[in-house]
Design a protein around this motif. Structure first.
Motif, mmCIF file in Angstrom:
data_model
loop_
_atom_site.group_PDB
_atom_site.id
_atom_site.type_symbol
_atom_site.label_atom_id
_atom_site.label_comp_id
_atom_site.label_asym_id
_atom_site.label_seq_id
_atom_site.Cartn_x
_atom_site.Cartn_y
_atom_site.Cartn_z
ATOM 1 N N GLN A 1 0.842 -1.188 0.000
ATOM 2 C CA GLN A 1 0.000 0.000 0.000
ATOM 3 C C GLN A 1 0.878 1.239 0.000
ATOM 4 N N THR A 2 0.508 2.228 -0.839
ATOM 5 C CA THR A 2 1.295 3.465 -0.906
ATOM 6 C C THR A 2 0.442 4.695 -0.638
ATOM 7 N N THR A 3 -0.789 4.502 -0.224
ATOM 8 C CA THR A 3 -1.637 5.614 0.208
ATOM 9 C C THR A 3 -2.364 5.197 1.465
ATOM 10 N N VAL A 4 -2.729 6.184 2.300
ATOM 11 C CA VAL A 4 -3.459 5.893 3.521
ATOM 12 C C VAL A 4 -4.288 7.120 3.884
ATOM 13 N N GLN A 5 -5.499 6.869 4.376
ATOM 14 C CA GLN A 5 -6.368 7.934 4.876
ATOM 15 C C GLN A 5 -6.110 8.076 6.367
ATOM 16 N N LEU A 6 -5.669 9.253 6.807
ATOM 17 C CA LEU A 6 -5.265 9.472 8.190
ATOM 18 C C LEU A 6 -6.325 10.296 8.917
ATOM 19 N N LYS A 7 -6.658 9.874 10.146
ATOM 20 C CA LYS A 7 -7.553 10.646 10.996
ATOM 21 C C LYS A 7 -6.743 11.717 11.714
ATOM 22 N N LEU A 8 -7.320 12.929 11.800
ATOM 23 C CA LEU A 8 -6.603 14.061 12.368
ATOM 24 C C LEU A 8 -7.340 14.592 13.584
ATOM 25 N N SER A 9 -6.594 15.249 14.430
ATOM 26 C CA SER A 9 -7.152 15.947 15.582
ATOM 27 C C SER A 9 -7.159 17.446 15.294
ATOM 28 N N PRO A 10 -8.103 18.181 15.907
ATOM 29 C CA PRO A 10 -8.126 19.633 15.681
ATOM 30 C C PRO A 10 -6.928 20.314 16.321
ATOM 31 N N TYR A 11 -6.615 21.482 15.762
ATOM 32 C CA TYR A 11 -5.620 22.383 16.326
ATOM 33 C C TYR A 11 -4.249 21.701 16.474
ATOM 34 N N VAL A 12 -3.835 21.027 15.403
ATOM 35 C CA VAL A 12 -2.516 20.389 15.356
ATOM 36 C C VAL A 12 -1.858 20.784 14.040
ATOM 37 N N ASN A 13 -0.610 21.200 14.099
ATOM 38 C CA ASN A 13 0.150 21.522 12.893
ATOM 39 C C ASN A 13 0.916 20.262 12.491
ATOM 40 N N TYR A 14 0.307 19.459 11.610
ATOM 41 C CA TYR A 14 0.818 18.132 11.285
ATOM 42 C C TYR A 14 1.941 18.187 10.251
ATOM 43 N N SER A 15 2.940 17.339 10.453
ATOM 44 C CA SER A 15 3.880 16.904 9.411
ATOM 45 C C SER A 15 3.939 15.390 9.505
ATOM 46 N N PHE A 16 4.106 14.729 8.378
ATOM 47 C CA PHE A 16 4.125 13.269 8.360
ATOM 48 C C PHE A 16 5.436 12.778 7.738
ATOM 49 N N ARG A 17 5.835 11.604 8.176
ATOM 50 C CA ARG A 17 6.938 10.902 7.538
ATOM 51 C C ARG A 17 6.624 9.418 7.529
ATOM 52 N N VAL A 18 7.268 8.691 6.611
ATOM 53 C CA VAL A 18 6.977 7.267 6.404
ATOM 54 C C VAL A 18 8.274 6.481 6.555
#
Length: 1184
Positions: A689-706
């Motif tokens: 799998q190379t895509t994923v739907q991520l659940k987020l929380s409010p008021y967070v400045n997100y960055s992601f890494r794999v």
């Protein structure tokens, strides 16, 4: 073996003719043999038939021949004799027929044009060369001409003619400009096969003044240039402007606009044409068309397909090229030129003709006198060639007669030849397209057999492979060949051997027993000859341990094994290859005798490694694949899409898996607002799998890494994705871990786990803390706090229950209603002590305590249990006080009884009981006294045996260390041990308790005794102590022994006995260390005294004899502690009743997990428990 049949004379002649044809001699190319045998001439080298020479260099016409005797040479020119001696410019090379014509000093090549032929002659015949046509090359200049400029209208076709001068050979044509740059060519502009430059339609950019045609004459290395051609292309717009400028305003004129037109052919002209090509040449067919737009050319063959693999399209498909043409390529070829306005076509009829070519060329024939043979000359061509024969260069029709020769078309038949029949025959096959000339001699020889293979030649082969033993031979007539093995062996026949016509003996499957000497015999009617060769059969080389498939992590070390087995007489060499090539020149590759090691493996080392074992006779190999694996490379190109308030889609590209499939991807996030630089686990997905739907929380400045994961490990994290800030919202959750506990009797401390930064869902995170006393109907009291995880409520009653809740809130609102939890205000020490404490004695070491529980209200906290303090006041047997050491046992929960283990018998104790809560202990109950009953005593403190005489021993002992009651008596048991370690009868004596010594009389002199001694109370016998002693011998016996001991024979005997005893002691010591019993112990076990038994369980003790001590030699006092156990029927309580001792013998619920007392020594009835060596006196007594 011959079969007798009747056949006709004609059929017999045919069979004989065929046999003779098959068995005609071949002369081996043996240098010595060739020097000795007479042979007609053979042409070995000659110049080509069509020989174009450079007029600037000397002309060399080659003619080389061999024969025995060496041939002489002569030449003809244009059919007549060429007298070389009359022309000073012509010479012949020494020992050769090659002509050298010197034209460098004023000669002209044109003077020597003509047809030349060479003849090589000796006494056995004459051979002739081909007709060699000599022509000098020519590169003439262009004729002077005036080249007119070309004016052409845009879109019209144009042909620029080259018309090069006729040269020999024809020149190569190309078009260039003044800068010697080739003019660009394409589908619109291209050069034809005749050298002209064709424009399907012109454009304004074709305007230029330097269209130059060049002719390159390769033979003379010269290039000729035509005068430049100027081309001017007029566009429609410029043409109209020019015309209108020359007319008045009243005139009306306009050039026609640029119009498209259908294709027409510029070459070839007409609709059909013919083409003749010779077999084996290259067929070139050309169609060049004009039109607007530019036409496209397509080729087809009517009634067939263009030949595959021999068809090529050149010059932008305007030229069809077929290589190696044959008669099958004859037919009609159509080119079709097409553009959007229409098409045109042209049909070319191709006829493939053929100059003569050989089907069967005549071969040299070597015969012996009286034999028959044939010369066959067969050729084909189109048209069919004519076959003619010559002999020694003269047409056979006018040659001298030979009765052994008969010409039959393309065959000459020889019968009953003689030596005078030797000659060279020429076969000429010719048609209108060329000719073939071949020389073949008939050499009649009478030669005895000769074997050309060297004598005693050694052949070596590997077992189970073919062995070929040569016997090259020559003779005329053809000799017969026979093979023998060994000195006196019989002729070889049968299926085990294959006999080749050239004399070679083949052993298809050679075995070890095939080794030996083989003899080849060649014989004909003129003689006989033989030769010996030797064969050695070797064991095959084998790889007995092959390299195996390896998977290794990058940076590791790997080794491939290659162990071989080979014939001891062969020297093997081992070579390693990588991917069928040499190993890299790298010091990391280390080659050992039987292995290849690769250090610090890299990705480039991945591949197939082959071990090759070579000897001079065979070669074997084995391969294995090395797969280099490592952690995956990090993913890259992270992209965020489908951005919503509470979800987002993350996609990425996997990095290289380094030969180990990726099993899963781990997604991590960083909250750049609340926890910058800290990465948290988010989720993980499958490796596919190379895509994923991520659940987020409010008021967070997100960055992601794999992070990619395979079996080797985790990759480095990918580069961080772009940042994504979610909108603020009310908190989704409340704090966890809410508790209410008091730190003081009058407060309530409320604590909770604060929310993490991203759980706040927005700015201004606070907590609403609420509490009320349970079951009293109070209203909730609340406070709002921030940046804390604890709140203290003061002024509370002692240890009362409270309902508590903690709710999160931020600037956007409250979290959902929190769950209520029950807490308690602070504890205080218990107020009252347990009452009605009772003690029940179970046995001399165990007591059971009962008490009444205290009211729960007086506990004023969480009831943790009850604690018993107990201590020994004094021992009743010693009547003296001792230092008080209190012991503690805790019984968890609301227990009302407990067990006190490990008490000392016959002692006075006191105890009290206290209740325990989280704050501490309550007041103690009044001290309760109790006494333990008597028990069995411990063993006497020592046992000493002194004053040995002839018939008596004195025993002294000490009181037991722990009497455990009132001693009532001692018991002594003893028994003799003879020289063979056998036990005598057991004697028992009861001794008053107040005695501490005893004299035993009436004992046997010089005898060993074993003693068992223990004390008794009213409860029973205690642990025993054992000892051994020996009485002394009388003086008469001693003097007799001294007299004997002075004898020499006795001294020697005693030394032997001492040595045997020493050996016995060593054996016994080894057996004891191995855990076995030596003979004395076995005899003691076999003669146990039934009167001495362990004590019954009624008194709570068990007697046990321990051989761990008595195996030691003559200990002065052996004592062990008492062993006391609790009878099951003495108490109806389970082990749960035992409390938590300070020595850790009880677990938290009061269960007893320890052991009351130690192990008591076992009391044997009989046997010597000492392995001490007997004295010389005892040894003497045993002997006599």
């Amino acid at each position: 073996m011959m079969t007798k049949k009747t056949i006709s004379a004609s059929r017999a002649s045919l069979i004989l003719f065929l046999c003779q044809m098959i068995t005609a001699l071949e002369v081996p190319l043996d240098p010595i043999l060739l020097k000795e045998l007479s042979q007609p001439p053979t042409i070995t080298q000659q110049s080509p038939k069509d020989y174009i020479v450079d007029p600037r260099e000397n002309i060399v016409i080659q003619c080389e021949a061999k024969g025995k005797p060496p041939p002489s040479f002569s030449w003809t020119r244009n059919g007549t004799h060429f007298d070389i001696d009359k022309d000073a410019r012509v010479t012949v090379k020494p020992n050769s027929g090659t002509l050298v014509i010197n034209i460098m000093n004023g000669g002209k090549a044109e003077a020597y044009e003509g047809v030349y032929q060479c003849t090589a002659r000796n006494e056995r015949g004459a051979a002739i060369s081909n007709n060699i046509v000599i022509r000098p090359s020519r590169s003439p200049l262009w004729t002077k001409e005036k080249v007119e400029p070309k004016h052409v209208r845009e879109g019209d076709p144009l042909v620029l003619h080259c018309s090069p001068p006729v040269g020999l050979p024809p020149p190569i044509i190309f078009w260039m400009d003044n800068s010697f740059q080739r003019l660009p060519q394409n589908e619109r502009v291209s050069q034809g096969l005749n050298g002209d430059l064709y424009f399907s339609n012109v454009k304004p950019e074709d305007t230029r003044e330097d269209y130059i045609c060049y002719a390159r004459f390769n033979h003379t290395q010269t290039i000729q240039q035509k005068q430049p051609i100027s081309v001017k292309v007029f566009s429609m717009d410029s043409l109209n402007e020019t015309i209108s400028a020359n007319l008045s305003d009243t005139d009306f004129y306009g050039a026609k606009p640029l119009t498209e037109r259908r294709p027409t052919l510029l070459t070839p002209v007409g609709s059909t044409s013919n083409k003749v090509e010779l077999r084996g040449n290259v067929l070139l067919l050309e169609c060049i068309a004009e039109g607007l737009p530019t036409p496209v050319i397509r080729w087809i063959k009517e009634g067939g397909e263009l030949p595959i693999n021999r068809t090529f399209f050149e010059n932008f498909k305007k030229t069809l090229k077929i290589v190696e043409v044959s008669e099958a390529d004859s037919g009609k070829y159509k080119c079709v030129a097409r553009n959007p306005l229409g098409s045109t076509h042209h049909t070319i009829t191709v006829a493939v003709k053929a100059a003569p070519y050989w089907i069967t060329a005549p071969r040299n024939l070597v015969l012996s006198p009286g034999e028959d043979g044939t010369l066959i000359c067969r050729a084909n061509g189109n048209p069919k060639p004519n076959i003619s024969w010559l002999t020694n260069g003269v047409p056979i029709a006018i040659a001298p007669e030979d009765p052994s020769r008969k010409v039959d078309g393309d065959t000459i038949i020889f019968s009953d030849v003689q030596e005078r029949s030797s000659a060279v025959y020429q076969c000429n096959a010719s048609n209108e397209y060329g000719y073939l000339l071949a020389n073949a001699f008939v050499n009649v020889l009478a030669e005895p057999p000769r074997i050309l293979t060297p004598a005693n030649k050694l052949y070596q082969v590997i077992a189970n492979n073919p062995a070929l033993l040569d016997c090259a031979f020559f003779g005329s007539p053809v000799p017969e060949i026979e093979w023998f093995k060994g000195v006196k062996g019989s002729i070889l026949r049968g299926d085990l051997y294959v006999f080749h016509d050239n004399g070679t003996l083949e052993i298809p499957v050679a075995q070890k027993d095939s080794t030996g000497t083989y003899t080849c015999v060649a014989r004909n009617k003129l003689g006989k000859v033989q030769n010996e060769v030797h064969l050695e059969v070797k064991d095959p080389t084998m790889i007995i341990k092959q390299p195996e498939y390896k998977i290794i992590q990058r940076g590791g070390q790997v080794s491939f094994e290659c162990t071989i087995k080979h014939d001891p007489t062969l020297i093997p060499t081992i070579t390693w290859l990588k991917d069928n090539g040499e190993l890299p020149d790298d010091e990391r590759f280390i080659i050992h005798k039987d292995s290849l090691a690769i250090m610090n493996v890299t990705d480039k080392d991945d591949g197939t490694y082959t071990c090759i074992a070579n000897t001079t006779l065979d070669s074997v190999s084995a391969s294995a694949v090395l797969t280099v694996v490592d952690r995956p490379n990090p993913p890259f190109d992270l992209e965020l899409t489908d951005q919503l308030e509470r979800s987002i889609q993350l996609s990425w590209i996997p990095g290289y898996d380094n030969n180990s499939p990726i099993t899963n991807f781990v997604i991590e996030y960083e909250d750049g607002m609340h926890e910058p630089g800290v990465w948290h686990y988010q989720t993980e997905v499958r490796g596919t799998q190379t895509t994923v739907q991520l659940k987020l929380s409010p008021y967070v400045n997100y960055s992601f890494r794999v992070i990619a994961v395979n079996e080797i490990g985790r990759s480095q994290p990918s580069e961080a994705s772009e940042q994504y800030l979610t909108k603020a919202a009310k908190p989704d959750e409340n704090p966890s871990g809410v508790q209410g506990i008091g730190s003081e009797p009058d407060n309530l401390v409320i604590i909770w786990e604060p929310l993490k930064g991203f759980q706040s869902n927005g700015p201004g995170l606070q907590y609403k803390v609420s509490w009320r006393q349970k079951d009293v109907g109070d209203e909730w009291t609340s406070v709002i706090v921030a940046n804390v995880s604890k709140y203290i409520v003061s002024g509370t009653p002692t240890f009362v229950p409270y309902e508590i809740k903690v709710q999160a809130l931020n600037d956007l609102g409250y979290a959902p209603e929190p769950a209520e939890v029950i807490g308690h205000s602070g504890e205080d020490l218990p107020m009252v002590a347990p009452g009605n404490v009772q003690v029940h004695i179970v046995n001399s070491t165990l007591a059971k305590v009962h008490w009444d529980p205290v009211p729960l209200k007086t506990v004023r906290g969480h009831l943790q249990g009850y604690r018993i303090y107990y201590w020994k006041v004094q021992s009743l047997s010693k009547r003296r006080r001792r230092h008080v050491e209190k012991k503690i046992l805790t019984f968890s929960g609301n227990k009302t009884h407990g067990m006190l283990p490990g008490l000392e018998p016959y002692s006075s104790y006191k105890l009290n009981v206290r209740v325990v809560n989280g704050k501490g202990e309550g007041p103690a109950s009044p001290d309760k006294s109790f006494k333990t009953p008597e028990g069995v005593p411990s063993s006497p403190s020592f046992l000493k045996i002194t004053n040995p005489t002839l018939d008596s021993l004195t025993l002294e002992w000490g009181l037991p260390t722990h009497p455990n009651g009132v001693l009532i008596a001692y018991t002594l048991k003893f028994q003799p041990i003879n020289s063979t370690h056998e036990l005598g009868p057991l004697v028992e004596i009861r001794i008053p308790a107040n005695e501490t010594s005893l004299i035993l009389s009436n004992l046997n002199y010089s005898t060993r005794y074993k003693f068992y001694f223990y004390a008794q109370t009213s409860v029973g016998a205690g642990s025993q102590i054992t000892e051994e002693a020996v009485t002394i011998m009388d003086e008469a016996m001693a003097s007799r022994q001294v007299d004997i001991a002075t004898q020499g024979w006795f001294i020697g005997l005693m030394c032997a006995v001492a040595l045997l005893i020493l050996i016995l002691l060593i054996v016994c010591f080894i057996r004891r260390n191995k855990g076995g019993k030596y003979p004395v112990k076995e005899k003691e076990d076999a003669h146990a005294d039934p009167e001495i038994q362990p004590m019954k369980e009624d008194d709570g003790t068990f007697g046990e004899y321990s051989d761990a001590e008595d195996h030691k030699p003559l200990k002065k006092g052996s004592r062990t502690p008492s062993d006391r156990t609790v009878k099951k029927e003495d108490s109806d309580d389970s082990l749960v009743d035992y409390g938590e001792g300070v020595n850790g013998q009880f677990n938290e619920d009061g269960s007893f997990i320890g052991q009351y007392s130690g192990k008591k020594e076992k009391e044997p009835a009989e046997g010597n428990e000492s392995s001490e060596a007997p004295s010389p006196v005892n040894a003497m007594n045993s002997f006599v």
